[in-house]
Each structure stands twice: as C-alpha cells, then as structure tokens.
Design a protein around this motif. Structure first.
Motif, PDB file in Angstrom:
ATOM      1  N   TRP A 261       0.906  -1.189  -0.110  1.00  0.00           N
ATOM      2  CA  TRP A 261       0.128   0.036  -0.072  1.00  0.00           C
ATOM      3  C   TRP A 261       1.002   1.376  -0.062  1.00  0.00           C
ATOM      4  CZ3 TRP A 261      -3.663   1.509   4.791  1.00  0.00           C
ATOM      5  CH2 TRP A 261      -4.347   2.552   4.346  1.00  0.00           C
TER       6      TRP A 261
ATOM      7  N   THR B  66       1.461   3.708  -3.363  1.00  0.00           N
ATOM      8  CA  THR B  66       0.882   5.011  -3.177  1.00  0.00           C
ATOM      9  C   THR B  66       1.978   5.798  -3.412  1.00  0.00           C
ATOM     10  OG1 THR B  66      -0.912   4.352  -1.459  1.00  0.00           O
ATOM     11  CG2 THR B  66      -0.113   6.703  -1.515  1.00  0.00           C
TER      12      THR B  66
ATOM     13  N   GLU C 246      -8.770   4.853   1.595  1.00  0.00           N
ATOM     14  CA  GLU C 246      -8.259   4.381   2.841  1.00  0.00           C
ATOM     15  C   GLU C 246      -9.121   2.845   3.372  1.00  0.00           C
ATOM     16  OE1 GLU C 246      -6.718   5.124   7.377  1.00  0.00           O
ATOM     17  OE2 GLU C 246      -7.272   6.887   5.872  1.00  0.00           O
TER      18      GLU C 246
ATOM     19  N   TRP D 146      -8.613  -0.016   1.162  1.00  0.00           N
ATOM     20  CA  TRP D 146      -7.450  -0.663   1.415  1.00  0.00           C
ATOM     21  C   TRP D 146      -7.455  -1.284   2.604  1.00  0.00           C
ATOM     22  CZ3 TRP D 146      -3.350  -1.428  -1.634  1.00  0.00           C
ATOM     23  CH2 TRP D 146      -3.171  -0.795  -2.833  1.00  0.00           C
TER      24      TRP D 146
END
Length: 320
Positions: free
Chosen positions: A112, A116, A131, A134
């Motif tokens: 993640w 990102t 968020e 995820w």
C-alpha cells in the motif's frame, strides 16, 4: 520434547533451542516497548488525524501484535526432552495462525505504501479517500489463506518455533507442508519484496530526476481538480513512508533465507536460526526507528513540546 517433533530440525540441542527462545523473547520485548512508544506519541499528538501517521499507526499496531506473539511462544513453548503438553501444542497452533495473518497484513500495508508513493512520484496522483477500501482488503485477503494450512494439520512447531510445518515427525519433508510454506507464506513474501523494491527504486529515481531538473515549484497535481497540497509538498510528506517497507524487507531477508535453507538441507544451521530469532521480532523496533528518524518527529520530542501536547490533549487536535 521428542526431537522428532521439531519439524525435522533434529540436530538442534535443547540448549540451542533455549538460546533461540531467549533471543527471540528479548527482541520481542524490545519491539513491544518501541511500538508502544510510537503508538503513545501518535495518540498524544493526535497525529492519527493525518493519513501518513495513520499508516505508521497501522504498521506499529501490526508489529506490536507480532512482538507480543514472539514473546508468548518464546516464553511458553517447551524445548526440553519431555513429551509435548497438549496446552503447549494448542497455543503453538494459535500463535502460528495469528503470526501468519499478521505477516500477510505487513505485506499488504508495505505494498500500500510503496504503491501510493509510486503513483505520486511517477504519475503525480495524490492519494484519495480510498483508505477504507485498502483497509478492507488488507484485513480480508489474509483470511483467504491463513486457514489453508489446517488441511493436513500443517500448523505447529516449524523448527525452533511455531509456524507452517514442512516436515513430518520422522524429519522427512512433507509435500503439502513445503507447498504451504512457499505458496502461502515465503513465496508471497519474496514476490512482495521484489515488487516493493522495484517500486521503491523507480520512485526514488523519478523523484531524484525531478530534483535534478531544479523544479523549484510544482503545480498542483491536477489543476482541473484543484487538488492540494502541491506535488512537492506531497512528495516531502509521503516519501519518508518508504523507510518502513525498506526496513521490513531488510529484516525479513534472513528469516526467508533460513527457511529456504531448512527446506533444502537435512540439518539446521544454528547461526541462521539465531539471526532469524534476532531479525523477526525486531520488525517493530525497525518501525520505531523509522518513525524517530523523521525530522518533524524529532522536533516534537523536546520535553517542552511533550508537556505542551499533554496539556492540549483533551482540548483538541494537535497542531504545529
């Protein structure tokens, strides 16, 4: 404990097992203290209101659980010549399952972060309100794999501590045990390490190239959407997060090498196991070290700042 129950590592002596347990337990305690301090700092300064610090909080909580489990199995497992107690066996299986689950969470959080930062550096895409998606994936995906080793009863003592067993009681390799180790644990970790490393390298190359071009000011990432902060500000905010997956990758290299060695060799290597015992529980300490190395965090560690934050804690969010 009967040596045949040691997942094929019949050459390790009880004294060696005790040394490994003491090493892993001690490192686990260090990581517990370190991650608790990170969590305390984030809560005290209410830094969890910012996305980047919530990521650090997820890392800290995950590795706090892992450190606690390392201490539990190091302090509770039986490494002597006597028979295995049923309670120890059940505890070992429980610890192995949760450790497997936590390891997967570490993998996914690291991806993640790297993904990102990669999107931000290469495509100038700022993270949006994804968020919850995820987090949902990070919590759910491991559930699809952690229960598979129960097929064939492959959870238990895997060498010096609990995990997925690759060998039977007669010290012979078990086909499904080896497959479970590498398809459900070490293989995904290795793939994640390679993918994360590539993303990190590309990200740093792109950021370095941009700085070399002396781009003094960056425009907002998408002018038509009026997104803030600017690209430069976002890079400065998110780039330090890459330190966390880098540290976790470095600390996981030895455990991965140790497991590969044990699968390809009949006799265990005590030095490998010792470094495994050192590096695996220290992931929490690595998270804390990355956190403390951030310049903005160091500024807030002064006694006056800590006192000020403590006084403001009940009145509202912390502001610089």
């Amino acid at each position: 404990k009967d040596s045949e129950t040691m997942d094929g590592n019949c050459s390790l002596t009880p004294d060696q097992f005790l040394a490994l347990a003491a090493t892993k337990g001690t490192c686990g305690v260090v990581s517990i203290v370190a991650t608790l301090l990170v969590i305390l700092f984030i809560v005290l300064y209410k830094a969890y209101k910012k996305f980047v610090y919530r990521i650090v909080l997820y890392f800290a909580l995950t590795n706090l659980i892992k450190a606690v489990l390392c201490v539990m199995q190091a302090g509770s497992m039986q490494y002597d010549e006597g028979p295995t107690h049923p309670t120890h066996e059940k505890l070992c299986i429980a610890v192995a399952v949760v450790l497997h689950y936590v390891s997967w969470i570490n993998i996914l959080i690291s991806f993640w972060v790297t993904f990102t930062c990669f999107l931000l550096a290469v495509f100038e895409i700022l993270p949006k309100n994804r968020e919850k998606w995820w987090l949902g994936a990070i919590v759910t995906i491991p559930l699809l794999v952690v229960f598979l080793p129960f097929i064939g009863n492959r959870y238990g003592m895997a060498g010096a501590w609990c995990g997925i067993k690759s060998r039977d009681k007669d010290c012979r390799l078990h086909t499904w045990g080896v497959a479970a180790q590498f398809l459900l644990s070490y293989g995904p970790n290795l793939v994640a390490m390679i993918v994360d490393s590539l993303l990190i390298i590309i990200t740093f190359i792109v950021v370095a190239r941009n700085y070399c071009r002396e781009r003094a000011q960056y425009q907002p990432v998408r002018e038509d959407r009026h997104l803030e902060p600017t690209y430069l500000e976002a890079v400065k905010e998110f780039l330090p997060l890459l330190g966390y997956p880098i540290v976790l990758i470095a600390l996981y290299t030895v455990p991965l090498a140790n497991r590969i060695y044990n699968t390809t060799h009949d006799d265990p290597n005590f030095v490998f196991w010792l470094f495994h015992a050192l590096s695996s529980p220290l992931q929490g300490s690595g998270v804390a070290a990355c956190f403390l190395c951030h310049p903005q965090i160091l500024k807030q560690l002064r006694p006056a700042k800590i006192k000020e934050a403590a006084m403001k804690w009940k009145r509202g969010p912390y502001t610089d």
